[in-house]
Design a protein around this motif. Structure first.
Motif, PDB file in Angstrom:
ATOM      1  N   SER A  82      20.951  73.106  48.125  1.00  0.00           N
ATOM      2  CA  SER A  82      20.532  73.664  48.603  1.00  0.00           C
ATOM      3  C   SER A  82      21.315  73.676  50.573  1.00  0.00           C
ATOM      4  N   MET A  83      20.556  72.444  50.862  1.00  0.00           N
ATOM      5  CA  MET A  83      21.395  72.717  52.072  1.00  0.00           C
ATOM      6  C   MET A  83      22.387  72.520  52.067  1.00  0.00           C
ATOM      7  N   GLY A  84      23.455  71.786  51.159  1.00  0.00           N
ATOM      8  CA  GLY A  84      25.095  71.692  51.501  1.00  0.00           C
ATOM      9  C   GLY A  84      24.883  73.204  51.134  1.00  0.00           C
ATOM     10  N   VAL A  85      25.342  74.303  50.068  1.00  0.00           N
ATOM     11  CA  VAL A  85      26.177  75.252  50.883  1.00  0.00           C
ATOM     12  C   VAL A  85      25.362  76.324  51.879  1.00  0.00           C
ATOM     13  N   THR A  86      23.958  75.868  52.271  1.00  0.00           N
ATOM     14  CA  THR A  86      23.301  76.620  53.572  1.00  0.00           C
ATOM     15  C   THR A  86      24.017  75.705  54.664  1.00  0.00           C
ATOM     16  N   LEU A  87      24.556  74.919  54.989  1.00  0.00           N
ATOM     17  CA  LEU A  87      24.771  74.503  56.131  1.00  0.00           C
ATOM     18  C   LEU A  87      26.746  73.996  56.099  1.00  0.00           C
ATOM     19  N   GLY A  88      27.485  74.550  54.656  1.00  0.00           N
ATOM     20  CA  GLY A  88      28.140  75.204  54.629  1.00  0.00           C
ATOM     21  C   GLY A  88      28.507  76.525  54.525  1.00  0.00           C
ATOM     22  N   PHE A  89      27.935  77.181  54.428  1.00  0.00           N
ATOM     23  CA  PHE A  89      28.254  79.148  54.553  1.00  0.00           C
ATOM     24  C   PHE A  89      28.388  79.294  56.390  1.00  0.00           C
ATOM     25  N   TYR A 115      20.584  80.055  47.642  1.00  0.00           N
ATOM     26  CA  TYR A 115      19.987  78.747  48.181  1.00  0.00           C
ATOM     27  C   TYR A 115      19.240  78.306  49.643  1.00  0.00           C
ATOM     28  N   LEU A 116      19.296  79.607  50.350  1.00  0.00           N
ATOM     29  CA  LEU A 116      18.342  79.654  51.575  1.00  0.00           C
ATOM     30  C   LEU A 116      16.828  80.070  50.777  1.00  0.00           C
ATOM     31  N   ILE A 117      17.519  80.608  49.625  1.00  0.00           N
ATOM     32  CA  ILE A 117      15.962  81.611  49.534  1.00  0.00           C
ATOM     33  C   ILE A 117      14.956  80.032  48.707  1.00  0.00           C
ATOM     34  N   SER A 118      16.109  79.268  47.592  1.00  0.00           N
ATOM     35  CA  SER A 118      15.482  77.928  46.912  1.00  0.00           C
ATOM     36  C   SER A 118      14.757  77.612  47.961  1.00  0.00           C
ATOM     37  N   GLY A 119      15.921  76.381  48.979  1.00  0.00           N
ATOM     38  CA  GLY A 119      14.911  75.947  49.818  1.00  0.00           C
ATOM     39  C   GLY A 119      14.372  76.047  50.760  1.00  0.00           C
ATOM     40  N   PHE A 120      13.423  77.692  50.853  1.00  0.00           N
ATOM     41  CA  PHE A 120      12.331  78.391  51.451  1.00  0.00           C
ATOM     42  C   PHE A 120      11.241  77.683  50.560  1.00  0.00           C
ATOM     43  N   ARG A 121      11.525  78.262  49.485  1.00  0.00           N
ATOM     44  CA  ARG A 121      10.855  78.387  48.246  1.00  0.00           C
ATOM     45  C   ARG A 121       9.920  76.819  48.062  1.00  0.00           C
ATOM     46  N   TRP A 122      11.405  75.461  48.108  1.00  0.00           N
ATOM     47  CA  TRP A 122      10.920  74.472  47.824  1.00  0.00           C
ATOM     48  C   TRP A 122      10.363  73.823  48.979  1.00  0.00           C
ATOM     49  N   LEU A 135      24.628  82.714  41.694  1.00  0.00           N
ATOM     50  CA  LEU A 135      25.136  80.897  42.009  1.00  0.00           C
ATOM     51  C   LEU A 135      26.277  81.484  43.302  1.00  0.00           C
ATOM     52  N   PHE A 136      26.667  82.343  43.179  1.00  0.00           N
ATOM     53  CA  PHE A 136      27.768  82.858  43.936  1.00  0.00           C
ATOM     54  C   PHE A 136      27.227  83.207  45.459  1.00  0.00           C
ATOM     55  N   ASN A 137      26.448  84.252  45.394  1.00  0.00           N
ATOM     56  CA  ASN A 137      25.559  84.330  46.088  1.00  0.00           C
ATOM     57  C   ASN A 137      24.670  83.300  47.281  1.00  0.00           C
ATOM     58  N   PRO A 138      25.098  83.449  48.572  1.00  0.00           N
ATOM     59  CA  PRO A 138      24.737  81.821  49.565  1.00  0.00           C
ATOM     60  C   PRO A 138      23.538  82.303  49.970  1.00  0.00           C
ATOM     61  N   VAL A 139      22.313  83.379  49.575  1.00  0.00           N
ATOM     62  CA  VAL A 139      21.319  83.998  49.910  1.00  0.00           C
ATOM     63  C   VAL A 139      20.447  83.214  48.759  1.00  0.00           C
TER      64      VAL A 139
END
Length: 94
Positions: free
Chosen positions: A67-74, A47-54, A41-45
């Protein structure tokens, strides 16, 4: 920052590729032991992959707003870093 062709590939090779493979691109992070689930969960990727999977399957490892929040924050962190580099000229040739 790279003064030679070989140094151009250090970030993709040593950072992006391992983060992508360890980010759950080929498996769900729920398949991992509990300790490694927390570490991933410390890996920003993740959250990106989870968003694509969704977006493709309607299921994800983490919630969509997270997922969106962490991706936009990164993304914001990366943009701030690039802005600082351009503003200060850190390790840029003049």
């Amino acid at each position: 920052w790279a003064d030679g062709f070989e140094k151009l590939q250090i970030i993709p090779l040593m950072i992006v590729t391992p983060l992508t493979f360890l980010g759950g691109s080929f498996y769900s992070i729920h398949m991992l032991p509990p300790f490694w689930q927390k570490v991933s969960l410390f890996n920003p990727v993740v959250y990106l992959i989870s968003g694509f999977r969704w977006s493709f399957y309607g299921i994800s490892d983490v919630s969509l707003p997270t997922s969106m929040g962490v991706t936009l924050g990164f993304l914001a962190l990366c943009l701030i870093t690039v802005r600082w580099i351009f503003k200060t000229g850190y390790r840029l040739k003049t």
